[in-house]
Motif scaffolding. Structure first.
Motif, mmCIF file in Angstrom:
data_model
loop_
_atom_site.group_PDB
_atom_site.id
_atom_site.type_symbol
_atom_site.label_atom_id
_atom_site.label_comp_id
_atom_site.label_asym_id
_atom_site.label_seq_id
_atom_site.Cartn_x
_atom_site.Cartn_y
_atom_site.Cartn_z
ATOM 1 N N ASN A 139 45.301 5.215 17.885
ATOM 2 C CA ASN A 139 43.881 5.942 18.252
ATOM 3 C C ASN A 139 43.256 4.859 18.731
ATOM 4 O O ASN A 139 42.192 4.554 17.411
ATOM 5 N N PRO A 140 42.917 3.708 19.284
ATOM 6 C CA PRO A 140 42.110 3.147 19.606
ATOM 7 C C PRO A 140 40.052 4.140 19.676
ATOM 8 O O PRO A 140 40.340 4.345 20.333
ATOM 9 N N GLY A 141 39.970 2.825 18.933
ATOM 10 C CA GLY A 141 38.592 3.394 18.217
ATOM 11 C C GLY A 141 38.279 3.881 17.581
ATOM 12 O O GLY A 141 36.572 4.458 16.760
ATOM 13 N N SER A 142 39.329 5.265 16.803
ATOM 14 C CA SER A 142 39.136 5.469 15.130
ATOM 15 C C SER A 142 39.090 4.937 14.220
ATOM 16 O O SER A 142 40.560 4.017 14.404
ATOM 17 N N PHE A 143 39.082 5.557 13.372
ATOM 18 C CA PHE A 143 38.927 4.691 11.627
ATOM 19 C C PHE A 143 39.825 5.024 11.459
ATOM 20 O O PHE A 143 40.720 5.655 11.699
ATOM 21 N N VAL A 144 40.281 3.942 10.411
ATOM 22 C CA VAL A 144 40.940 4.109 9.365
ATOM 23 C C VAL A 144 40.846 3.507 8.130
ATOM 24 O O VAL A 144 40.497 2.316 8.306
ATOM 25 N N CYS A 145 41.491 3.708 7.156
ATOM 26 C CA CYS A 145 41.128 2.861 6.005
ATOM 27 C C CYS A 145 42.737 2.119 5.012
ATOM 28 O O CYS A 145 43.738 3.161 4.947
ATOM 29 N N TYR A 146 43.219 1.311 5.673
ATOM 30 C CA TYR A 146 44.284 0.232 4.890
ATOM 31 C C TYR A 146 44.562 0.080 3.498
ATOM 32 O O TYR A 146 43.507 -0.633 2.977
ATOM 33 N N CYS A 147 45.413 0.494 3.324
ATOM 34 C CA CYS A 147 45.364 0.500 1.252
ATOM 35 C C CYS A 147 46.924 0.110 1.030
ATOM 36 O O CYS A 147 47.555 -0.354 2.144
ATOM 37 N N SER A 148 47.120 0.012 -0.174
ATOM 38 C CA SER A 148 48.192 -1.763 -0.478
ATOM 39 C C SER A 148 49.696 -0.041 -0.072
ATOM 40 O O SER A 148 50.627 -1.168 -0.270
ATOM 41 N N ASP A 149 49.342 1.384 -0.692
ATOM 42 C CA ASP A 149 50.863 1.475 0.037
ATOM 43 C C ASP A 149 50.641 2.684 1.405
ATOM 44 O O ASP A 149 51.812 2.208 1.961
ATOM 45 N N GLN A 150 49.812 2.297 1.769
ATOM 46 C CA GLN A 150 50.117 2.966 3.489
ATOM 47 C C GLN A 150 48.492 3.038 3.986
ATOM 48 O O GLN A 150 47.014 2.809 2.773
ATOM 49 N N SER A 151 48.350 3.709 5.032
ATOM 50 C CA SER A 151 46.701 4.389 5.896
ATOM 51 C C SER A 151 46.374 5.415 5.419
ATOM 52 O O SER A 151 47.469 6.008 5.730
#
Length: 272
Positions: free
Chosen positions: A246-258
């Motif tokens: 979903n280009p443009g939408s924010f995501v937080c990448y974490c050690s287990d998953q996003s």
């Protein structure tokens, strides 16, 4: 294994698998990649939302691409190139200079430095307008009237001006408020640029500063690109990025998953 123990073993394995956090290889790769430092030209590390060079787009925001091939990073805003002088991730401030005016106060093409407020940027408070006028002459009526006092704003030299009768001038807000204007002149061209207010004030001082130095000092832009969400993500141990699906939408990448915003949190906020 004894056959009568097999059902118990299966139950235990099911419980263990349920409690192991799910993780995808893509998520882990993005987390690892976005945690690295990425230099861009003369800037040692470019933070979110910026990306470019070796830094993947999913570690930044699509609208914050940097060209890292020159001696300094370059960003394009509303189809105009700007040289990036500094990035302050703490205040979300970008210091830039118009590329065509870098070490050149008389470019062959003139473009106003106007940025639409609907973009991701707005001018920093310490930014001021600097008007540059080219191909100027004193009006003929005033030349004939030798008793008239002619007020000419500060001149600066252009290599294209071969005659002493043709000159270029600059006017800042400080100069305009002191009564200096171009009302006694005819000028063939003009351009509106943005500069640092403190640097511009030197042009109005008794020492009369250097126009090129003022233009090279650049001006500030404050960006807004998921600022609040990114702060929450970083505080939770994650790295900010963009959802590839979903280009443009924010995501937080974490050690287990996003996650949508913060590690181990699935609720989204509306940060700007």
């Amino acid at each position: 294994m004894h056959l009568h123990l097999f059902p118990t073993f299966c139950v235990l394995m099911t419980i263990i698998l349920i409690h192991i956090p799910t993780s995808s290889g893509a998520d882990n790769e993005q987390y690892t990649n976005c945690s690295r430092s990425y230099p861009c030209a003369n800037i040692l590390d470019i933070p979110y939302p910026f990306w470019g060079g070796d830094k993947p787009e999913y570690c930044g925001h699509p609208s914050f691409h940097l060209n890292c091939t020159g001696e300094a990073p370059q960003i394009t805003i509303e189809s105009r190139p700007y040289r990036v002088l500094a990035i302050d991730n703490g205040t979300f401030t970008l210091n830039v200079a118009q590329e065509e005016f870098w070490n050149n106060d008389c470019p062959s093409e003139l473009h106003n430095a106007t940025i639409n407020a609907t973009t991701y940027f707005e001018y920093a408070p310490n930014t001021e307008v600097l008007m540059l006028y080219y191909g100027c002459r004193v009006t003929s009526t005033l030349q004939l009237n030798i008793s008239t006092t002619i007020t000419i704003p500060n001149r600066f030299n252009c290599s294209e001006n071969q005659s002493t009768e043709i000159f270029s001038v600059y006017v800042t807000a400080s100069l305009a408020s002191s009564g200096q204007s171009i009302s006694n002149m005819n000028c063939s061209n003009s351009v509106e640029v943005r500069v640092n207010k403190t640097a511009a004030e030197a042009l109005a001082g008794p020492a009369s500063g250097n126009v090129t130095q003022v233009l090279n000092s650049g001006f500030g832009l404050v960006w807004a690109a998921n600022n609040t969400d990114c702060q929450s993500c970083v505080r939770s141990g994650g790295w900010c990025g963009t959802n590839a699906t979903n280009p443009g939408s924010f995501v937080c990448y974490c050690s287990d998953q996003s996650y949508p915003v913060s590690c181990n949190l699935t609720t989204s906020s509306s940060g700007t």
